[in-house]
Design an enzyme around this catalytic site. Structure first.
Site, short mmCIF file in Angstrom:
data_model
loop_
_atom_site.label_atom_id
_atom_site.label_comp_id
_atom_site.label_asym_id
_atom_site.label_seq_id
_atom_site.Cartn_x
_atom_site.Cartn_y
_atom_site.Cartn_z
N SER A 174 -6.32 -4.97 2.56
CA SER A 174 -4.95 -5.07 2.07
C SER A 174 -4.60 -5.47 0.33
O SER A 174 -4.17 -5.46 0.08
CB SER A 174 -3.91 -4.69 2.44
OG SER A 174 -3.88 -3.80 3.38
N LYS A 232 4.46 -10.53 -2.45
CA LYS A 232 4.61 -8.67 -1.37
C LYS A 232 6.31 -9.15 -0.14
O LYS A 232 5.99 -10.08 0.39
CB LYS A 232 3.40 -8.97 -0.62
CG LYS A 232 2.56 -7.42 -0.11
CD LYS A 232 1.47 -7.81 0.85
CE LYS A 232 1.14 -5.96 0.98
NZ LYS A 232 -0.16 -6.48 2.16
N SER A 240 -2.58 -2.33 1.67
CA SER A 240 -1.58 -2.10 1.52
C SER A 240 -0.28 -2.58 0.59
O SER A 240 0.81 -2.89 0.15
CB SER A 240 -0.76 -2.40 2.68
OG SER A 240 -0.86 -3.94 3.20
#
Lengths: 94, 496
Positions: free
Chosen positions: B177, B78, B153
């Site tokens: 997330s 990420k 997310s």
């Protein structure tokens, strides 16, 4: 809904410039969320301690000594403006 | 050979048998990203030369394959996690072009275990969102159905694994997330206990809630990644010094014996308002846990209904403090021609942050401001304690708690962007674990009538990831392969 002055005050504290459109938008949005979180006031917490999530075996003291980062130039590559191994900023004092 | 569908365990076995090499796998995955990620948009950066160099370097160490638990395993990271030489933008304009000068502890550990960095993945700006639509770059699409969000997310990390571009990825989880996108993309996702994984090198959102963890296609794979990335590394004072268990060691037939007679807690009142198909699938999954010999027990979590309010005060307060560092001085975006220093700060931040990030910074600033601190941040941290106590009491009666991971399956892109509170509600089942600091795992349990995946969340006691993995592993074996998974399809990556 928050007043325009309230939003401007928060933005000033948060160091955020806002456009006119944004001011109106945040008056609505912040107002709605602040109304929603009011529900917490219904809870009696006078005798409640605050949460603790850090593991008991985590925090330990260590000697306070500086560990220099190897390559200053590498860091300065990310600077928006730099000069002679320093970050360059607009003039602060007259 | 179709590498897109292989799990970590398949890769490790294939490498051992010399059926294929890390370079071949990396090259094949990079090619499929190049061909198919234009539609999904899971990656923000790939550097094929760097990945392939790393693959060739690890091949020279093939004699150490037994000692490298992630030998040649490509992992997507990420883009709010730092890896030296790679961009780390948090999908924000304010960090556009930022290149990480050091590597996050959790990634350093993965690399030491033999993992290859495959690329940096998309996210909601600064991990603030539940759909990846808040990305400052572009929304990511769900590989199961490309008109749907992948969740957020860590939506890019989830989509990359679901599309078959990577066997595993790292996400961060502040309020769900990792688990929510794992659920929406039919994956396994783990939010470890707070303090299990070092946060050193994560772009901080809410320091008392953030944890990094894996997204994978199987429970075994998630256990393998977590056992490699977790543990104290000397650079984060909130990490436990305790030894990280070898979670995978117990993921075999012996797990079925351990799981039998464990008690699974269910809070029925929590299930109100859940999409009926999600509820049915969840209840069927609980039936399967019963077939494994687990005993369901009813538990009360009276304060979890306050989790959303509590979360939005705690997370935004901490975010307003953490994001103060983005000021246009040392790195990141700086407004052109500021008239003075204050103008530089305000306009760099005003122009650099997106709307959701500014909303949360302002909410947090308000909650921390003079006269409001006790009423908001102080109060929220007390309610957090009440929620934690709810879990402590519940775990007296049970060994794990099960719930749906998300109240709905993947929603349509654009469907919820106009109403932040509806969007926030997609995290109702995941927020409490962050607030209480306990671990949670999401495992796929099936699909709805639109063929979109549904996830079940299992939560455990502090530092009891082992039990979560064992229950999830046995459940997964009982469940069998997921139908219609996009990574298995002939047009993997393109979705339905």
């Amino acid at each position: 809904m928050l007043s325009r002055d309230e939003v401007l005050k928060i933005a000033r504290l948060a160091k955020l410039s806002l456009t006119e459109k944004e001011i109106e938008f945040y008056q609505q949005r912040l107002g709605r969320i602040l109304t929603y979180v009011e529900e917490l006031n219904a809870l009696a917490t006078a005798d409640t301690s605050v949460v603790r999530t850090i593991p008991k075996d985590a925090v330990a003291f260590r000697e306070d000594r500086p560990i220099p980062f190897g390559d200053v130039r590498e860091l300065l590559k990310n600077a928006p403006a730099s000069e002679a191994d320093s970050f360059l900023l607009p003039q602060v004092m007259e | 050979m179709d590498f897109n569908r292989l799990e970590i365990l398949d890769l490790l076995e294939g490498y051992q048998r010399k059926e294929f090499s890390p370079s071949e796998v990396a090259q094949s995955l990079l090619t499929s990203i190049e061909k198919k990620d234009g539609e999904i948009r899971s990656f923000l950066q790939v550097r094929p030369d760097v990945t392939l160099d790393a693959a060739r370097a690890i091949e020279k160490r093939s004699s150490e394959i037994q000692k490298l638990p992630l030998y040649g395993v490509p992992i997507a990271i990420k883009d709010n996690i730092l890896v030296t030489g790679w961009q780390a933008t948090a999908a924000s304009k304010i960090l556009k072009n930022y290149v990480a000068p050091f590597t996050a502890m959790c990634v350093e550990r993965l690399e030491s275990a033999g993992a290859l960095i495959l690329g940096k993945t998309n996210l909601d700006e600064f991990a603030m969102g539940s759909s990846t639509e808040n990305s400052g770059v572009a929304p990511t699409r769900n590989p199961w159905k490309t008109d749907r969000v992948p969740g957020g997310s860590s939506g890019g990390s989830a989509a990359a694994v679901a599309a078959g571009f990577a066997p595993a990825s790292l996400g961060t989880d502040t309020g769900g997330s990792i688990r929510q996108p794992a659920s929406l993309c039919g994956l396994v996702g783990v939010k470890p206990t707070y303090g299990r994984v070092s946060r050193f090198g994560l772009i901080a959102f809410a320091s008392s809630l953030d944890q990094a963890g894996p997204l994978t296609r199987s429970v075994w794979d998630a256990a393998r990644v977590l056992e490699c990335m977790a543990g104290y590394g000397g650079k984060d004072a909130t990490v436990s010094r305790s030894v990280v268990p070898k979670y995978t060691e117990n993921l075999n037939e012996s797990a079925f014996g351990t799981v039998r007679n464990l008690r699974v807690g269910i809070c029925t009142s929590w299930l109100e308002g859940v999409d009926p198909e999600v509820r049915t699938a969840f209840e069927a999954a609980v039936e399967k846990l019963k077939e494994l010999g687990m005993r369901p027990v009813e538990v009360e979590l009276p304060n979890v209904k306050y989790a959303l309010s509590t979360y939005y005060l705690v997370a935004t307060s901490e975010a307003s403090s953490n994001l103060a560092r983005f000021d246009g001085v040392h790195y990141g975006y700086r407004t052109p021609n500021p008239k003075d220093l204050d103008d530089l700060y305000c306009r760099s931040r005003g122009e650099g942050f997106g709307p959701e990030v500014k909303l949360r910074i302002m909410l947090g600033t308000y909650a921390l401001s003079a006269g409001y601190y006790d009423a908001y941040y102080g109060k929220a941290n007390q309610v957090r304690r009440l929620i934690q106590q709810d879990f402590e009491a519940a775990f007296e009666k049970c060994d794990v708690i099960a719930s749906p991971t998300s109240p709905t399956t993947a929603f349509k892109i654009g469907e919820k962007v106009s109403d932040p509170l509806t969007m926030y509600l997609s995290d109702i089942f995941t927020l409490p674990a962050n607030l209480a600091g306990i671990p949670g795992i999401s495992v796929p349990v099936g699909v709805d009538s639109a063929k979109l995946p549904i996830g079940m969340q299992l939560m455990g006691r502090h530092f009891d990831e082992s039990t979560l993995f064992q229950v999830a592993y046995c459940y997964e074996r009982r469940r069998g392969a997921l139908a219609n998974a996009p990574w298995r399809g002939s047009k993997s990556g393109a979705g339905a």
